[in-house]
Design an enzyme around this catalytic site. Structure first.
Site: not given
Length: 359
Positions: A129, A284, A315
């Site tokens: 990420c 993020h 996500n």
């Protein structure tokens, strides 16, 4: 006897005093929209529980025949168009991904061929990420040093293929998508210093359930004996589950909530600005509650636009920051030329943050 060097001169510098900037961004979201109701046909949960725990309402899944390279190409083309350059002007490609299905070769060289960039250096970055922010930092350094005039950075994931659908801890979170940015030369600094690092002592909090070496041994056992092995010793139910991701959700949540705001603040400090100078905060997209906690700890002014794309995209790991950046610019939520604080964090555990001027 002491051997003397043949030449006592210095190596020529090709970079000079130039700086770097993001010249264009692009994004690609797969067509398939997956609702919480659909996810709840795989796990024992509810739409309300998922929204309260993560903020996610829907997410996007790629088609079965849609690869990370396909999605990366779809994001790269509009990024090049916004930057006003053609593919043959790209000097390097950095692709951040953990979901390219081949251990080797990397996905980036294939993308270079697809785009027609020529034989430029192209490589993948495995920083989960935080991968996009890692890529921006690498690209910025390459441009400033003179290794390339234009670097294409891609954050792309197809996490739906590495998620065990019946895992209540991950199946409602992870999703697919791609975002891209073109990093080019600038007369003045438009990408701030990156604050980045890793905490390997927390390595096991987000990981593939079983390593490929063990999976190979499982297959060898089946071939040799014709019998299914005892999967329970790997804490998985079958070979399909073995290759998927697992996460210690509460541990990761606490780490992100308490550990990442100080990293973001360091990025502001190193850039020489304060939270009041920002035009956007683009973290993020891991969890809405993490985003809210970071806003509070950073004491961000209430009028600063904050990326909350996780509600509709889930996500998407390395793709989440460039996807949010592209949307916020396209919809006029943030100004072109404004300052944005971006921070990525995830498996490794790794993190990276920087202040950038939006294209």
């Amino acid at each position: 006897m002491t051997v003397q060097p043949k030449n006592t001169g210095t190596i020529a510098s090709v970079g000079g005093d130039r700086h770097s900037r993001i010249l264009g961004v692009g994004g690609y979201r797969p067509e398939r929209v997956v609702t919480n109701e659909e996810v709840c046909t795989w796990i024992d949960s509810s739409d309300q529980w998922i929204r309260e725990r993560s903020g996610i309402e829907t997410r996007r899944f790629a088609r079965e025949d849609e690869s990370v390279v396909d999605m990366a190409e779809q994001a790269a083309v509009p990024a090049l168009e916004m930057a006003g350059i053609t593919a043959d002007q790209v000097g390097a490609i950095v692709m951040a991904t953990i979901s390219h299905p081949f251990q080797t070769p990397a996905a980036a060289p294939l993308l270079a061929t697809r785009l027609g960039t020529g034989n430029v250096p192209a490589f993948d970055v495995s920083a989960a990420c935080a991968g996009y922010c890692y890529g921006i930092s690498l690209a910025s350094d390459m441009v400033r040093a003179g290794s390339a005039d234009n670097v294409l950075v891609i954050g792309v994931e197809k996490l739906s293929q590495w998620t065990y659908r019946h895992d209540r801890g991950t199946s409602f979170i992870l999703a697919d998508g791609a975002g891209a940015a073109v990093v080019s030369a600038s007369d003045v600094p438009r990408i701030g210093p990156t604050v980045w690092g890793s905490e390997g002592d927390k390595w096991s909090t987000i990981q593939q359930r079983v390593g490929w070496d063990e999976i190979r041994r499982i297959w060898e056992h089946v071939e040799a004996t014709g019998e299914e092995p005892d999967y329970s010793k790997f804490e998985v139910a079958n070979i399909a589950e073995a290759s998927t991701m697992q996460m210690a959700g509460q541990s990761v949540f606490r780490w992100a909530v308490w550990g990442m705001a100080p990293i973001a603040q360091q990025a502001l400090d190193k850039a020489g600005i304060t939270a009041d100078d920002l035009d956007a905060f683009i973290p993020h997209q891991a969890n809405m509650r993490i985003i809210d906690a970071m806003i509070k700890q950073l004491k961000l002014p209430a009028d600063i636009p904050v990326a909350r794309d996780i509600a509709e995209t889930g996500n998407t790991s390395a793709a989440s920051i460039p996807l949010a950046t592209e949307r916020m610019l396209r919809q006029g939520e943030v100004p072109h030329g404004g300052l944005a604080l971006e921070i990525g964090f995830g498996a490794g555990l790794v993190y990276a943050a920087q202040v950038v001027e939006l294209p």
